[in-house]
Design a protein around this motif. Sequence first.
Motif, PDB file in Angstrom:
ATOM      1  N   ILE A   1      64.792   7.008 -24.820  1.00  0.00           N
ATOM      2  CA  ILE A   1      64.228   5.420 -23.854  1.00  0.00           C
ATOM      3  C   ILE A   1      63.823   4.863 -24.437  1.00  0.00           C
ATOM      4  CG2 ILE A   1      63.469   4.864 -21.135  1.00  0.00           C
ATOM      5  CD1 ILE A   1      64.633   8.384 -20.612  1.00  0.00           C
ATOM      6  N   GLY A   2      63.736   3.470 -23.965  1.00  0.00           N
ATOM      7  CA  GLY A   2      62.874   2.604 -24.891  1.00  0.00           C
ATOM      8  C   GLY A   2      62.595   2.300 -26.581  1.00  0.00           C
ATOM      9  N   GLY A   3      63.251   0.867 -26.258  1.00  0.00           N
ATOM     10  CA  GLY A   3      63.319   0.608 -28.002  1.00  0.00           C
ATOM     11  C   GLY A   3      62.339  -0.694 -28.230  1.00  0.00           C
TER      12      GLY A   3
ATOM     13  N   VAL B   1      58.395   0.062 -31.063  1.00  0.00           N
ATOM     14  CA  VAL B   1      58.216   0.804 -32.113  1.00  0.00           C
ATOM     15  C   VAL B   1      58.923   2.272 -32.552  1.00  0.00           C
ATOM     16  CG1 VAL B   1      56.476   0.868 -32.006  1.00  0.00           C
ATOM     17  CG2 VAL B   1      57.381   0.427 -34.670  1.00  0.00           C
ATOM     18  N   ILE B   2      58.548   2.617 -31.596  1.00  0.00           N
ATOM     19  CA  ILE B   2      59.006   4.096 -31.824  1.00  0.00           C
ATOM     20  C   ILE B   2      60.291   4.747 -31.454  1.00  0.00           C
ATOM     21  CG2 ILE B   2      57.735   6.688 -30.438  1.00  0.00           C
ATOM     22  CD1 ILE B   2      55.442   5.612 -31.773  1.00  0.00           C
ATOM     23  N   GLY B   3      60.975   4.737 -30.426  1.00  0.00           N
ATOM     24  CA  GLY B   3      62.471   4.519 -30.058  1.00  0.00           C
ATOM     25  C   GLY B   3      62.990   3.994 -31.262  1.00  0.00           C
TER      26      GLY B   3
ATOM     27  N   LEU C   1      67.935   3.366 -25.480  1.00  0.00           N
ATOM     28  CA  LEU C   1      68.409   2.601 -24.229  1.00  0.00           C
ATOM     29  C   LEU C   1      66.876   0.911 -23.923  1.00  0.00           C
ATOM     30  CD1 LEU C   1      69.100   5.189 -21.122  1.00  0.00           C
ATOM     31  CD2 LEU C   1      70.866   3.468 -22.683  1.00  0.00           C
ATOM     32  N   GLU C   2      67.617   0.461 -23.457  1.00  0.00           N
ATOM     33  CA  GLU C   2      66.467  -0.288 -23.458  1.00  0.00           C
ATOM     34  C   GLU C   2      66.235  -1.188 -22.462  1.00  0.00           C
ATOM     35  OE1 GLU C   2      63.129  -1.084 -24.616  1.00  0.00           O
ATOM     36  OE2 GLU C   2      63.122  -1.952 -22.526  1.00  0.00           O
ATOM     37  N   LYS C   3      65.632  -1.298 -21.420  1.00  0.00           N
ATOM     38  CA  LYS C   3      65.752  -2.143 -20.025  1.00  0.00           C
ATOM     39  C   LYS C   3      65.692  -3.196 -20.277  1.00  0.00           C
ATOM     40  CE  LYS C   3      60.978  -1.854 -18.280  1.00  0.00           C
ATOM     41  NZ  LYS C   3      60.039  -1.174 -17.414  1.00  0.00           N
ATOM     42  N   ASN C   4      64.575  -3.946 -21.299  1.00  0.00           N
ATOM     43  CA  ASN C   4      64.718  -5.104 -21.117  1.00  0.00           C
ATOM     44  C   ASN C   4      65.022  -5.790 -22.675  1.00  0.00           C
ATOM     45  OD1 ASN C   4      63.471  -8.511 -21.174  1.00  0.00           O
ATOM     46  ND2 ASN C   4      61.713  -7.198 -21.196  1.00  0.00           N
TER      47      ASN C   4
ATOM     48  N   GLY D   1      58.158  -5.160 -25.635  1.00  0.00           N
ATOM     49  CA  GLY D   1      57.407  -3.709 -24.785  1.00  0.00           C
ATOM     50  C   GLY D   1      55.858  -4.380 -25.771  1.00  0.00           C
ATOM     51  N   THR D   2      55.287  -3.274 -25.977  1.00  0.00           N
ATOM     52  CA  THR D   2      53.735  -3.808 -26.577  1.00  0.00           C
ATOM     53  C   THR D   2      54.296  -3.738 -27.883  1.00  0.00           C
ATOM     54  OG1 THR D   2      53.417  -1.405 -26.946  1.00  0.00           O
ATOM     55  CG2 THR D   2      52.314  -1.812 -24.637  1.00  0.00           C
ATOM     56  N   THR D   3      54.872  -3.516 -28.295  1.00  0.00           N
ATOM     57  CA  THR D   3      55.076  -3.593 -29.440  1.00  0.00           C
ATOM     58  C   THR D   3      55.318  -5.105 -30.627  1.00  0.00           C
ATOM     59  OG1 THR D   3      57.186  -1.596 -30.230  1.00  0.00           O
ATOM     60  CG2 THR D   3      57.453  -2.938 -32.103  1.00  0.00           C
ATOM     61  N   TRP D   4      55.940  -5.785 -29.997  1.00  0.00           N
ATOM     62  CA  TRP D   4      55.430  -7.819 -30.409  1.00  0.00           C
ATOM     63  C   TRP D   4      54.796  -8.219 -30.484  1.00  0.00           C
ATOM     64  CZ3 TRP D   4      53.334 -11.308 -28.843  1.00  0.00           C
ATOM     65  CH2 TRP D   4      53.402 -11.417 -26.931  1.00  0.00           C
TER      66      TRP D   4
HETATM   67  C1  LIG Z   1      47.865  -6.510 -27.596  1.00  0.00           C
HETATM   68  C2  LIG Z   1      47.998  -5.535 -28.489  1.00  0.00           C
HETATM   69  C3  LIG Z   1      47.861  -5.454 -30.238  1.00  0.00           C
HETATM   70  C4  LIG Z   1      48.142  -4.144 -30.440  1.00  0.00           C
HETATM   71  N1  LIG Z   1      48.334  -4.235 -31.990  1.00  0.00           N
HETATM   72  C5  LIG Z   1      47.763  -3.467 -32.616  1.00  0.00           C
HETATM   73  C6  LIG Z   1      47.997  -3.299 -34.208  1.00  0.00           C
HETATM   74  O1  LIG Z   1      47.193  -4.980 -34.473  1.00  0.00           O
HETATM   75  N2  LIG Z   1      48.223  -2.538 -34.858  1.00  0.00           N
HETATM   76  C7  LIG Z   1      48.588  -1.346 -34.297  1.00  0.00           C
HETATM   77  O2  LIG Z   1      49.460  -0.636 -35.285  1.00  0.00           O
HETATM   78  N3  LIG Z   1      48.922  -0.798 -32.747  1.00  0.00           N
HETATM   79  C8  LIG Z   1      49.227  -2.294 -32.421  1.00  0.00           C
HETATM   80  N4  LIG Z   1      49.000  -2.071 -31.056  1.00  0.00           N
HETATM   81  C9  LIG Z   1      49.591  -1.445 -30.072  1.00  0.00           C
HETATM   82  C10 LIG Z   1      51.203  -1.484 -30.497  1.00  0.00           C
HETATM   83  O3  LIG Z   1      51.878  -2.292 -29.723  1.00  0.00           O
HETATM   84  C11 LIG Z   1      51.330   0.186 -29.312  1.00  0.00           C
HETATM   85  O4  LIG Z   1      50.754   1.824 -29.827  1.00  0.00           O
HETATM   86  C12 LIG Z   1      52.820   0.161 -30.152  1.00  0.00           C
HETATM   87  O5  LIG Z   1      53.116  -1.238 -29.717  1.00  0.00           O
HETATM   88  C13 LIG Z   1      53.672   1.930 -28.827  1.00  0.00           C
HETATM   89  O6  LIG Z   1      55.061   1.107 -29.461  1.00  0.00           O
HETATM   90  P1  LIG Z   1      56.363   1.888 -28.502  1.00  0.00           P
HETATM   91  O7  LIG Z   1      57.883   1.891 -28.677  1.00  0.00           O
HETATM   92  O8  LIG Z   1      55.195   3.364 -27.640  1.00  0.00           O
HETATM   93  O9  LIG Z   1      56.016   1.443 -26.525  1.00  0.00           O
HETATM   94  P2  LIG Z   1      56.221  -0.368 -26.432  1.00  0.00           P
HETATM   95  O10 LIG Z   1      57.041  -1.266 -27.511  1.00  0.00           O
HETATM   96  O11 LIG Z   1      55.794  -1.133 -25.052  1.00  0.00           O
HETATM   97  O12 LIG Z   1      58.237  -0.030 -26.203  1.00  0.00           O
HETATM   98  C14 LIG Z   1      58.568   1.377 -24.808  1.00  0.00           C
HETATM   99  C15 LIG Z   1      59.841   0.099 -25.142  1.00  0.00           C
HETATM  100  O13 LIG Z   1      60.072   1.055 -23.579  1.00  0.00           O
HETATM  101  C16 LIG Z   1      61.232   0.490 -22.304  1.00  0.00           C
HETATM  102  N5  LIG Z   1      60.783   0.733 -21.220  1.00  0.00           N
HETATM  103  C17 LIG Z   1      59.984   1.579 -20.270  1.00  0.00           C
HETATM  104  N6  LIG Z   1      61.468   2.050 -18.981  1.00  0.00           N
HETATM  105  C18 LIG Z   1      62.067   2.236 -19.361  1.00  0.00           C
HETATM  106  C19 LIG Z   1      63.292   2.413 -18.929  1.00  0.00           C
HETATM  107  N7  LIG Z   1      62.914   2.985 -18.315  1.00  0.00           N
HETATM  108  N8  LIG Z   1      64.416   2.618 -19.426  1.00  0.00           N
HETATM  109  C20 LIG Z   1      64.666   1.671 -20.417  1.00  0.00           C
HETATM  110  N9  LIG Z   1      63.571   1.647 -21.087  1.00  0.00           N
HETATM  111  C21 LIG Z   1      62.271   1.349 -20.771  1.00  0.00           C
HETATM  112  C22 LIG Z   1      60.162  -1.526 -22.451  1.00  0.00           C
HETATM  113  O14 LIG Z   1      60.865  -2.230 -22.121  1.00  0.00           O
HETATM  114  C23 LIG Z   1      59.530  -1.248 -24.353  1.00  0.00           C
HETATM  115  O15 LIG Z   1      60.916  -2.161 -24.816  1.00  0.00           O
HETATM  116  C24 LIG Z   1      48.647  -3.314 -29.998  1.00  0.00           C
HETATM  117  C25 LIG Z   1      48.510  -3.500 -28.967  1.00  0.00           C
HETATM  118  C26 LIG Z   1      48.909  -4.405 -27.953  1.00  0.00           C
HETATM  119  C27 LIG Z   1      49.198  -4.008 -26.877  1.00  0.00           C
END
Ligand SMILES: Cc1cc2nc3c(=O)[nH]c(=O)nc-3n(C[C@H](O)[C@H](O)[C@H](O)COP(=O)(O)OP(=O)(O)OC[C@H]3O[C@@H](n4cnc5c(N)ncnc54)[C@H](O)[C@@H]3O)c2cc1C
Length: 141
Positions: free
Chosen positions: A23-25, A27-29, A47-50, A55-58
């Motif tokens: 759940i969640g697309g 960088v981790i998913g 599964l990605e809701k958006n 999310g924070t990845t971009w």
């Molecule tokens: C401003 C900012 C700058 C950053 N800069 C850096 C950097 O320079 N270098 C670095 O290494 N890290 C950086 N980070 C940290 C990094 O972006 C995060 O640690 C990383 O993106 C986390 O990835 P994630 O996949 O866990 O979460 P996300 O990228 O947030 O992905 C979660 C996804 O889950 C989806 N989702 C949530 N709930 C549901 C649901 N119920 N059903 C389906 N989909 C769902 C969301 O839509 C989202 O796409 C930064 C963060 C921020 C906010």
Amino acid sequence: MDTAENKETETGQIPSHAQVVIIGGGVIGCNIAYHLTKRGWTDVVLLEKNKLTSGTTWHAAGLIVTSGFTTETSMQLAKYTRELYGKLEEETGQSTGFRDIGLLQVAANEHVETDLRRKAAFNKHMGVDSHELSPKEILDI
Ligand SMILES: Cc1cc2nc3c(=O)[nH]c(=O)nc-3n(C[C@H](O)[C@H](O)[C@H](O)COP(=O)(O)OP(=O)(O)OC[C@H]3O[C@@H](n4cnc5c(N)ncnc54)[C@H](O)[C@@H]3O)c2cc1C
């Protein structure tokens, strides 16, 4: 990720069952899906809701560095990531837009200078190309 499952999701239908559901697309998913399928798992659904990476990845898309890490584990992960992103297009046919460039960190005071030198020593120990430049050399580049 399996061809049959992909076809189902391309039509907008979510498969009724799967061996793994992520759940969640972000960088981790995406990373988990990539590495599971790389290791032979065929029934993986993400599964990605958006939108993927919305999310924070971009926010972090431009800063994939091997500098500033202070543990061997985080440095190895960073090195592996850069190597992986460098060959993803060759492997998948999809460009990530990743450019394997370096970075310049400037020390504005002695404390930062000491800190950067310590990190540079660790970088070198971990095989990361790292050099100290004079103010004139920085101006030149
Ligand atoms: C401003 C900012 C700058 C950053 N800069 C850096 C950097 O320079 N270098 C670095 O290494 N890290 C950086 N980070 C940290 C990094 O972006 C995060 O640690 C990383 O993106 C986390 O990835 P994630 O996949 O866990 O979460 P996300 O990228 O947030 O992905 C979660 C996804 O889950 C989806 N989702 C949530 N709930 C549901 C649901 N119920 N059903 C389906 N989909 C769902 C969301 O839509 C989202 O796409 C930064 C963060 C921020 C906010």
